[in-house]
Write a protein that holds these residues in place. Structure first.
Motif, PDB file in Angstrom:
ATOM      1  N   PRO A 300      19.261  21.170  13.624  1.00  0.00           N
ATOM      2  CA  PRO A 300      19.925  19.752  14.256  1.00  0.00           C
ATOM      3  C   PRO A 300      21.449  20.190  14.662  1.00  0.00           C
ATOM      4  O   PRO A 300      21.845  19.510  15.436  1.00  0.00           O
ATOM      5  N   LYS A 301      22.036  20.844  13.364  1.00  0.00           N
ATOM      6  CA  LYS A 301      23.523  20.544  13.519  1.00  0.00           C
ATOM      7  C   LYS A 301      23.943  21.261  14.173  1.00  0.00           C
ATOM      8  O   LYS A 301      25.549  21.000  15.015  1.00  0.00           O
ATOM      9  N   ARG A 302      23.213  22.627  15.298  1.00  0.00           N
ATOM     10  CA  ARG A 302      23.853  23.468  16.245  1.00  0.00           C
ATOM     11  C   ARG A 302      23.756  22.709  17.526  1.00  0.00           C
ATOM     12  O   ARG A 302      24.647  23.238  18.164  1.00  0.00           O
ATOM     13  N   TRP A 303      24.242  20.839  17.307  1.00  0.00           N
ATOM     14  CA  TRP A 303      24.057  20.880  18.839  1.00  0.00           C
ATOM     15  C   TRP A 303      25.493  19.480  18.564  1.00  0.00           C
ATOM     16  O   TRP A 303      25.570  19.338  19.892  1.00  0.00           O
ATOM     17  N   CYS A 304      25.469  19.593  17.589  1.00  0.00           N
ATOM     18  CA  CYS A 304      26.557  18.263  17.062  1.00  0.00           C
ATOM     19  C   CYS A 304      27.592  19.595  17.329  1.00  0.00           C
ATOM     20  O   CYS A 304      28.182  20.596  16.751  1.00  0.00           O
ATOM     21  N   GLU A 305      29.463  18.614  17.814  1.00  0.00           N
ATOM     22  CA  GLU A 305      30.575  19.310  18.090  1.00  0.00           C
ATOM     23  C   GLU A 305      31.888  18.376  16.838  1.00  0.00           C
ATOM     24  O   GLU A 305      31.721  17.290  18.270  1.00  0.00           O
ATOM     25  N   GLY A 306      32.147  18.949  16.096  1.00  0.00           N
ATOM     26  CA  GLY A 306      32.237  17.477  15.259  1.00  0.00           C
ATOM     27  C   GLY A 306      31.614  16.137  15.336  1.00  0.00           C
ATOM     28  O   GLY A 306      30.250  16.214  14.330  1.00  0.00           O
TER      29      GLY A 306
END
Length: 634
Positions: A300-306
């Protein structure tokens, strides 16, 4: 008296056999000195028994006159007279043979050559048509055989006959000399020659068949034109491969665009599951969404930016990354948008092409540069590898069968036979004969062994010795000359005496049977009656055959005998009329009947027995015993 009749009949059987055996021996090419000695001893014993049996009735008549008063003494005296008569006659016959040889010792030279001439006649190498018709030599009648036993007559026809024979037919005489005295040695030498030649030929056939088998396996090897054609197909295949690559790249682009077009939809699905701390509510539902879009779970972290989850830019980035990952997995990390040159230089593509070519038998290098030269070199490398394997297999199998290690391929017969030359040269002491044998093998001519090889070898050593002069028989060759005399002069004497002794005993048997019931009458009147009966029967048995022979002109096929008319031999020529008729009766009748029983051996049986004995001896000892020179030694 019955016992005496039976004894005479038994004797007549042996006498008939001896007489016929002498005829066979005289006209055989397999008579040696041992057989001649045995025949001489047997003949002397038979003749001694025959003459002794003739005298027994006389002894009985005389002894009975003087010792009738005592039967025991009479029997002893008759036995003593009989035994002493047998041994006396036997000794006399031996002495007679000795005297015949002694009286004719000046004929040793003639006898030697006449014996050789006779051998030549019997083997068909020489002839004397006025003595024996040429057409008869292949199938001698009993009359011809009797005439051959009287071959000594030739020496009385022409005193220079021997010189004529030797001077005109020296080569023929030398052939006869070899045939007579070196037959066993010749057979062994010819066997060794043929064995070597046939072994080389068999090895050559094996070699040729093996080469043909290898050639057959490589008969489908591609020609230069075929290889050029295959290379063209190969390059076309490369172009198709690159075209397929471009199509895959285009397909990748389409898939990427399609996936990116769904980024807004994916973004909305992801927002529902993210909370402020960027964690996910409903993990199971999240995994289902990932499985639907990408086929596997994504961090899921791959979908985040900041702190923004999901970030629109990151959604597009993950879609691009996942689409590229799928491409790399399916296409072995092959870069996108390669030029044709870059495509084929890529390690994975080069490796794939190399493995593909090797799978179809084109063993190119790993650094294959796609050139025709390297393509053909790879093909030939594979062919050579298979060829070396077949070559090694052929060499091992050939060595196992012939003993020749690492035989070369592509040899001509001459080159192949050269491998045996050293072995061939060792067959003979003189190199020239080895070279001749080698040449004959190269030519494939096994029929010329005698003329080209064997005869020249014997010529060098024995030619002069094969033609001895008269003085050689005085001391050096006296024994061989005496043997020749016996072979020439004794048979006609033995045949004549055998027939006469047999005839007299036949007369005696007939008279004994006629007067069987009056045998106790020992009066002079009875003795005279028996004697008269014997003379009458004997005269009939002499006159009837003689008259028959005379009337039938039995001697006419032998015109050379006309030479003896009016000479000292004229009475003997007349006797031959009787001799030939009586001999024919015995040989074709009684002798043939005895031989049909299988109880008596022939000259050929004796020869075969000796050959078998020699063969067994060689087999047991491992020796190759060559025939010794039986006549002339150094």
């Amino acid at each position: 008296m019955v016992g005496l009749i039976i004894a005479k009949l038994v004797y007549l059987g042996f006498e008939s056999y001896y007489n016929g055996f002498v005829i066979d021996a005289v006209t055989s090419t397999h008579v040696d000195q041992d057989l001649l000695k045995t025949l001489e001893n047997f003949g002397n014993r038979i003749s001694s028994v025959g003459i002794t049996l003739l005298l027994v009735p006389l002894y009985y008549f005389v002894v009975k006159k003087f010792f009738e008063f005592h039967k025991g003494v009479m029997v002893i005296v008759i036995i003593l007279l009989t035994v002493s008569t047998y041994f006396g006659i036997h000794k006399g016959l031996n002495k007679a043979v000795f005297e015949i040889v002694k009286q004719n010792k000046d004929k040793r030279y003639e006898s030697y050559y006449i014996e050789l001439f006779k051998y030549g006649m019997l083997t068909g190498k020489l002839g004397y048509s006025s003595f024996i018709p040429k057409e008869n030599l292949d199938n001698l009648s009993i009359y011809d055989k009797v005439m051959i036993s009287n071959l000594f007559l030739l020496t009385q026809i022409d005193k220079d006959l021997i010189k004529k024979f030797v001077s005109r037919g020296k080569e023929s005489f030398f052939d006869i000399y070899i045939h007579k005295y070196f037959q066993e040695d010749y057979n062994e030498a010819r066997y060794r020659f043929e064995d070597m030649a046939l072994r080389i030929q068999e090895d050559w056939d094996l070699y040729s068949d093996s080469i043909n088998e290898v050639n057959k396996k490589f008969s489908k090897i591609d020609s230069k034109e075929q290889l050029n054609e295959k290379y063209k197909k190969f390059t076309k295949g490369l172009k198709r491969k690159y075209t397929k690559y471009r199509m895959n790249v285009r397909q990748y682009t389409n898939v990427l665009n399609a996936n990116l077009s769904r980024s807004s939809e994916l973004n909305r699905d992801l927002i529902r599951y993210f909370v402020k701390d960027s964690s996910i509510m409903g993990k199971r539902e999240y995994e289902k969404i990932m499985e639907r879009y990408f086929g596997h779970d994504i961090d899921p972290k791959r979908w985040c930016e900041g702190r923004i989850c999901p970030a629109t830019r990151m959604v597009a980035k993950v879609i691009e990354e996942e689409t590229l990952a799928k491409w790399n997995k399916e296409h072995n990390n092959l870069p996108l948008n390669l030029t044709q040159k870059q495509f084929f230089k890529h390690p994975s593509i080069r490796q794939e092409v190399v493995e593909q070519l090797r799978s179809v038998g084109i063993n190119v290098k790993r650094t294959f540069n796609y050139s025709k030269k390297e393509y053909i070199a790879g093909y030939m490398k594979t062919v050579d590898s298979h060829f070396q394997t077949q070559k090694s297999k052929l060499q091992k199998e050939f060595a196992a069968k012939t003993g020749i290690q690492r035989v070369k391929l592509g040899l001509s017969f001459e080159q192949f036979a050269h491998q045996y030359k050293k072995e061939i040269m060792l067959q003979y002491k003189e190199a020239k004969y080895g070279r001749e044998m080698y040449q004959m093998i190269l030519e494939g001519d096994l029929t010329g062994f005698y003329e080209r090889l064997y005869k020249p070898m014997l010529r060098a050593k024995y030619y002069d010795q094969a033609f001895p002069e008269e003085e050689d028989f005085d001391i050096k060759l006296a024994e061989y000359g005496d043997t020749a005399i016996k072979m020439l002069y004794i048979p006609p004497f033995a045949i004549f005496m055998s027939l006469v002794a047999g005839l007299l005993n036949i007369v005696s048997v007939i008279v004994l049977m006629m007067f069987l019931y009056l045998h106790k009458d020992a009066s002079f009147k009875m003795f005279g009656a028996k004697l008269m009966a014997k003379l009458i029967i004997f005269s009939m048995l002499v006159y009837i055959p003689y008259s028959s022979g005379k009337n039938r002109e039995i001697l006419s096929p032998y015109p050379v005998l006309e030479t003896f008319k009016g000479s000292a031999y004229d009475p003997y020529m007349k006797t031959l009329n009787w001799l030939l008729v009586v001999e024919a009766i015995n040989y074709n009748g009684f002798y043939s009947l005895l031989m049909s029983t299988g109880l008596f051996s022939t000259v050929e049986d004796d020869y075969k027995a000796k050959q078998l004995m020699h063969s067994v001896t060689r087999e047991l000892t491992g020796l190759s015993k060559s025939a010794k020179e039986k006549y002339l030694d150094d």
